[in-house]
Design an enzyme around this catalytic site. Structure first.
Site, PDB file in Angstrom:
ATOM      1  N   ARG A  58       0.846  -1.200   0.000  1.00  6.32           N
ATOM      2  CA  ARG A  58       0.000   0.000   0.000  1.00  6.32           C
ATOM      3  C   ARG A  58       0.886   1.255   0.000  1.00  6.32           C
ATOM      4  O   ARG A  58       0.647   2.205  -0.738  1.00  6.32           O
ATOM      5  CB  ARG A  58      -0.915   0.001   1.233  1.00  6.32           C
ATOM      6  CG  ARG A  58      -2.068  -0.981   1.127  1.00  6.32           C
ATOM      7  CD  ARG A  58      -3.070  -0.788   2.258  1.00  6.32           C
ATOM      8  NE  ARG A  58      -2.655  -1.372   3.514  1.00  6.32           N
ATOM      9  CZ  ARG A  58      -3.075  -2.535   3.985  1.00  6.32           C
ATOM     10  NH1 ARG A  58      -3.936  -3.268   3.293  1.00  6.32           N
ATOM     11  NH2 ARG A  58      -2.662  -2.992   5.144  1.00  6.32           N
ATOM     12  N   PHE A  81     -11.406  -4.325  -5.444  1.00  9.88           N
ATOM     13  CA  PHE A  81     -11.400  -5.147  -4.219  1.00  9.88           C
ATOM     14  C   PHE A  81     -10.786  -4.303  -3.088  1.00  9.88           C
ATOM     15  O   PHE A  81      -9.796  -4.681  -2.468  1.00  9.88           O
ATOM     16  CB  PHE A  81     -10.601  -6.448  -4.416  1.00  9.88           C
ATOM     17  CG  PHE A  81     -10.989  -7.247  -5.630  1.00  9.88           C
ATOM     18  CD1 PHE A  81     -12.091  -8.097  -5.594  1.00  9.88           C
ATOM     19  CD2 PHE A  81     -10.261  -7.160  -6.807  1.00  9.88           C
ATOM     20  CE1 PHE A  81     -12.449  -8.847  -6.717  1.00  9.88           C
ATOM     21  CE2 PHE A  81     -10.613  -7.901  -7.929  1.00  9.88           C
ATOM     22  CZ  PHE A  81     -11.709  -8.744  -7.895  1.00  9.88           C
ATOM     23  N   ASP A  89     -15.828  -2.556  -4.311  1.00  6.43           N
ATOM     24  CA  ASP A  89     -15.858  -3.762  -3.491  1.00  6.43           C
ATOM     25  C   ASP A  89     -17.308  -4.242  -3.435  1.00  6.43           C
ATOM     26  O   ASP A  89     -18.240  -3.469  -3.635  1.00  6.43           O
ATOM     27  CB  ASP A  89     -15.342  -3.487  -2.066  1.00  6.43           C
ATOM     28  CG  ASP A  89     -14.871  -4.756  -1.364  1.00  6.43           C
ATOM     29  OD1 ASP A  89     -13.657  -5.009  -1.331  1.00  6.43           O
ATOM     30  OD2 ASP A  89     -15.742  -5.520  -0.870  1.00  6.43           O
ATOM     31  N   ASP A 135      -6.568  -6.452  -6.165  1.00  7.93           N
ATOM     32  CA  ASP A 135      -6.188  -7.257  -4.991  1.00  7.93           C
ATOM     33  C   ASP A 135      -7.360  -8.160  -4.598  1.00  7.93           C
ATOM     34  O   ASP A 135      -8.001  -7.944  -3.568  1.00  7.93           O
ATOM     35  CB  ASP A 135      -5.799  -6.318  -3.835  1.00  7.93           C
ATOM     36  CG  ASP A 135      -5.301  -7.088  -2.617  1.00  7.93           C
ATOM     37  OD1 ASP A 135      -4.857  -8.247  -2.779  1.00  7.93           O
ATOM     38  OD2 ASP A 135      -5.366  -6.544  -1.502  1.00  7.93           O
ATOM     39  N   CYS A 150      -3.457 -13.877  -3.587  1.00  8.15           N
ATOM     40  CA  CYS A 150      -3.167 -14.397  -2.242  1.00  8.15           C
ATOM     41  C   CYS A 150      -3.557 -15.870  -2.169  1.00  8.15           C
ATOM     42  O   CYS A 150      -3.787 -16.408  -1.091  1.00  8.15           O
ATOM     43  CB  CYS A 150      -3.892 -13.579  -1.174  1.00  8.15           C
ATOM     44  SG  CYS A 150      -5.676 -13.588  -1.352  1.00  8.15           S
TER      45      CYS A 150
HETATM   46  N1  SAH Z   1      -6.923  -4.485  -0.868  1.00  9.09           N
HETATM   47  C1  SAH Z   1      -7.607  -4.656   0.377  1.00  9.09           C
HETATM   48  C2  SAH Z   1      -7.882  -6.105   0.709  1.00  9.09           C
HETATM   49  C3  SAH Z   1      -8.719  -6.821  -0.320  1.00  9.09           C
HETATM   50  S1  SAH Z   1      -9.435  -8.300   0.266  1.00  9.09           S
HETATM   51  C4  SAH Z   1      -6.800  -3.976   1.489  1.00  9.09           C
HETATM   52  O1  SAH Z   1      -5.707  -3.468   1.227  1.00  9.09           O
HETATM   53  O2  SAH Z   1      -7.283  -3.941   2.622  1.00  9.09           O
HETATM   54  C5  SAH Z   1     -10.535  -8.728  -1.008  1.00  9.09           C
HETATM   55  C6  SAH Z   1     -11.806  -7.875  -1.075  1.00  9.09           C
HETATM   56  O3  SAH Z   1     -12.536  -8.314  -2.217  1.00  9.09           O
HETATM   57  C7  SAH Z   1     -12.771  -8.004   0.093  1.00  9.09           C
HETATM   58  O4  SAH Z   1     -13.024  -6.725   0.611  1.00  9.09           O
HETATM   59  C8  SAH Z   1     -14.072  -8.579  -0.523  1.00  9.09           C
HETATM   60  O5  SAH Z   1     -15.247  -7.983   0.024  1.00  9.09           O
HETATM   61  C9  SAH Z   1     -13.926  -8.192  -1.971  1.00  9.09           C
HETATM   62  N2  SAH Z   1     -14.575  -9.038  -2.967  1.00  9.09           N
HETATM   63  C10 SAH Z   1     -14.609 -10.384  -3.057  1.00  9.09           C
HETATM   64  N3  SAH Z   1     -15.174 -10.776  -4.203  1.00  9.09           N
HETATM   65  C11 SAH Z   1     -15.526  -9.645  -4.878  1.00  9.09           C
HETATM   66  C12 SAH Z   1     -16.116  -9.383  -6.130  1.00  9.09           C
HETATM   67  N4  SAH Z   1     -16.466 -10.377  -6.954  1.00  9.09           N
HETATM   68  N5  SAH Z   1     -16.315  -8.098  -6.508  1.00  9.09           N
HETATM   69  C13 SAH Z   1     -15.965  -7.093  -5.683  1.00  9.09           C
HETATM   70  N6  SAH Z   1     -15.359  -7.278  -4.497  1.00  9.09           N
HETATM   71  C14 SAH Z   1     -15.147  -8.536  -4.094  1.00  9.09           C
END
Ligand code: SAH
Length: 447
Positions: free
Chosen positions: A263, A279, A301, A351, A391
């Site tokens: 980040r 995401f 998200d 992500d 991940c």
């Molecule tokens: N980048 C973030 C962590 C991402 S975790 C950080 O730095 O904190 C993955 C995220 O993807 C979660 O918040 C989850 O709600 C979201 N997610 C999962 N499947 C999704 C989809 N199909 N479309 C949009 N968001 C999604």
């Protein structure tokens, strides 16, 4: 607990770290001796710890090889016979087919991983002192990173990589969140909580044992307060930015600490840029982009709760909310819509969640990674940057790179790898356990 943005970052936390380190008894075995890879020497032990009541597992011929390389998992198919009647979580002694002692391990008949190694030393007892030594060692490793200067969200224990298979402990200011992902650590829950209380003096220890992995271990989900009292509002400071953390209802243990360094990296490239953060969860990358001077940040998200927290985070850090747009949507559909609208960005972050928890899901996951990355490439302006991650334990670094290369080719762009990315340093990877390196990422520039 700190929730005011004006409070000096992590003052309490660094003090607690220091006291925890001071309490580490020099008389205990030096942790460095435990973590330095020792040459594998197969000698018949003269003394086995006095757990003579414990069961013994004998491996099939040749199946001791991965253990001799100090990989800590014993698969069910490697076991020839079991002497005794161990229950899930019991400590067993593991022997090769030719009766050589190999390890003390936690047993679980319900998992494909039937044994997880606690210790390679025949004379080491698996008891409360053992957990205190291991946990103190993990804490002193984190202390040495000096993270607490400007971040007070830290992964204190990273499971197998800290010699404690299945145990995750994340520290959020003065609250610890525990995730027990194997029957071995589940069995020792109270001991682990006692040791953490003794070494870290947290205000609360909260259990978030509700990961998918527990199901594979035959364990039910368990959540709730183990020690102390859960504060109503919890927040951490990360590189000077404040983030709310919902440890009871948030994802994982409440926050994605593994992306801290990535980040911060992204924030260095956002001055006057149009940024797309896919995401986004509680806005991690988005806040760094805003602080880095982005012209606009569109964040997507599927979780309304996460997006609400993200907007609170923007306000708590006095960042310009007018530059931030939040979208509750499925990223796969949202990217297509942006493509159809002919929108373009200078910086894109992808992500996603774990598409492939194990290698069995790799093929399906590969299609999903390729899809979002192909669309991401198409939305980038020339010279734009893509920060893309996986991940998934079931996707290797090599495979991930191949998938992204295929996506670039199909998108018709030339992309350069500027930097290979990994989890932050408080998520160390034991060299004999490459599975610990689950987070992989690429910083790419398109021409
Ligand atoms: N980048 C973030 C962590 C991402 S975790 C950080 O730095 O904190 C993955 C995220 O993807 C979660 O918040 C989850 O709600 C979201 N997610 C999962 N499947 C999704 C989809 N199909 N479309 C949009 N968001 C999604």
């Amino acid at each position: 607990m700190s929730s005011s943005p004006s409070k000096p970052a992590n003052k309490n936390s660094s003090a607690r770290h220091r006291s925890a380190t001071h309490r580490f008894k020099p008389g205990n075995r030096d942790w460095r001796k435990q973590t330095v890879a020792a040459p594998v020497v197969r000698t018949a032990p003269t003394q086995i710890a006095d757990d003579s009541g414990s069961a013994r597992i004998f491996l099939k011929s040749e199946k001791e090889k991965s253990l001799l390389r100090r990989h800590p998992w014993i698969f069910s198919g490697a076991i020839a016979s079991i002497h005794g009647a161990p229950q899930a979580g019991d400590t067993v002694q593991v022997f090769s087919a030719d009766n050589q002692f190999l390890a003390h391990a936690a047993y679980n008949a319900h998992s494909q991983i039937s044994g997880r190694v606690w210790s390679w030393q025949a004379d080491e007892m698996i008891d409360a002192d053992f957990f205190e030594r291991k946990i103190a060692s993990a804490i002193s490793t984190r202390h040495a990173l000096n993270l607490s200067r400007d971040s007070n969200g830290v992964r204190l224990i990273h499971a197998e990589s800290d010699g404690l298979p299945g145990l995750i402990v994340d520290q959020y200011d003065d609250v610890l969140v525990l995730q027990l992902g194997s029957s071995g650590v589940d069995f020792w829950r109270d001991t682990i909580a006692d040791v953490l209380q003794k070494l870290c003096s947290p205000r609360c220890i909260y259990e978030r044992s509700d990961s998918d992995g527990r199901e594979r271990e035959g364990l039910p989900p368990v959540t709730g307060v183990l020690r102390g009292e859960l504060p109503a509002d919890l927040s951490i400071v990360e590189n000077g930015l404040r983030f709310g953390v919902d440890i009871a209802a948030g994802q994982k243990t409440g926050f994605y600490l593994d992306q801290r360094d990535n980040r911060a990296l992204t924030g260095q490239f956002t001055q006057d840029k149009d940024v797309l953060n896919c995401f986004c969860y509680t806005g991690g990358f988005s806040l760094y982009a805003l602080r880095g001077g982005a012209k606009s940040v569109l964040s997507t998200d599927s979780s309304e709760e996460a997006l609400a927290m993200a907007q609170r985070n923007v306000a708590a850090n006095n960042l310009d909310a007018n530059k931030a747009e939040w979208q509750c949507a499925d990223v796969f559909a949202a990217l297509r819509k942006l493509r159809d609208q002919n929108r373009k960005f200078d910086v894109i972050i992808l992500d996603p969640p774990k598409f492939a928890p194990t290698a069995a899901f790799a093929e399906k996951a590969a299609r999903a990674y390729k899809d979002i990355n192909l669309l991401g490439f198409k939305l980038l302006r020339p010279g734009g940057l893509l920060f893309t991650y996986s991940c998934s334990g079931g996707i290797t670094d090599d495979l991930f790179q191949k998938i992204i290369a295929g996506a670039a080719l199909d998108a018709g762009v030339d992309a350069q790898i500027v930097k290979k990315l990994h989890a932050s340093a408080d998520h160390p990877v034991l060299m004999s356990f490459p599975e610990g390196a689950y987070l992989k990422g690429l910083m790419l520039r398109v021409s």
